[in-house]
Design a protein around this motif. Structure first.
Motif, PDB file in Angstrom:
ATOM      1  N   UNK A   1       0.844  -1.197   0.000  1.00  0.00           N
ATOM      2  CA  UNK A   1       0.000   0.000   0.000  1.00  0.00           C
ATOM      3  C   UNK A   1       0.877   1.244   0.000  1.00  0.00           C
ATOM      4  N   UNK A   2       0.504   2.214  -0.811  1.00  0.00           N
ATOM      5  CA  UNK A   2       1.303   3.431  -0.985  1.00  0.00           C
ATOM      6  C   UNK A   2       1.578   4.177   0.313  1.00  0.00           C
ATOM      7  N   UNK A   3       0.633   4.206   1.210  1.00  0.00           N
ATOM      8  CA  UNK A   3       0.780   5.009   2.422  1.00  0.00           C
ATOM      9  C   UNK A   3       1.212   4.197   3.651  1.00  0.00           C
ATOM     10  N   UNK A   4       1.578   2.948   3.463  1.00  0.00           N
ATOM     11  CA  UNK A   4       1.965   2.118   4.609  1.00  0.00           C
ATOM     12  C   UNK A   4       3.272   2.651   5.218  1.00  0.00           C
ATOM     13  N   UNK A   5       3.304   2.693   6.512  1.00  0.00           N
ATOM     14  CA  UNK A   5       4.395   3.339   7.243  1.00  0.00           C
ATOM     15  C   UNK A   5       5.767   2.695   7.022  1.00  0.00           C
TER      16      UNK A   5
END
Length: 85
Positions: free
Chosen positions: A38-42
């Motif tokens: 996922x693009x926004x995964x930390x």
């Protein structure tokens, strides 16, 4: 963004550690696997170098998803498989 590991996804969206992401992906990947990140995964950016290095050492190659999508008269069923119409 990549697609699913054989039993699900990388779970990076759960904000698990980079080490856990790498372990999950590298232990579950197999020939033909598509891995979902996922693009926004930390912790995904931190996990990717380890994943790519290990899978490259194991002989895997990486291609854009566009090379995996069949052209022509196909539909995608409920499991995500491409099927001739």
């Amino acid at each position: 963004m990549f697609e699913a590991v054989s039993d699900g996804d990388s779970l990076d969206w759960k904000e698990i550690s980079a080490q856990e992401i790498a372990q999950r992906v590298t232990s579950k990947v197999g020939p033909g696997s598509i891995v979902l990140f996922h693009n926004a995964a930390l912790h995904t950016p931190e996990a990717l170098p380890t994943i790519l290095e290990q899978l490259t050492q194991e002989g895997y190659t990486f291609v854009p998803i566009s090379q995996l999508i069949l052209t022509g008269d196909y539909s995608i069923d409920h499991t995500g498989r491409q099927c001739p119409c």
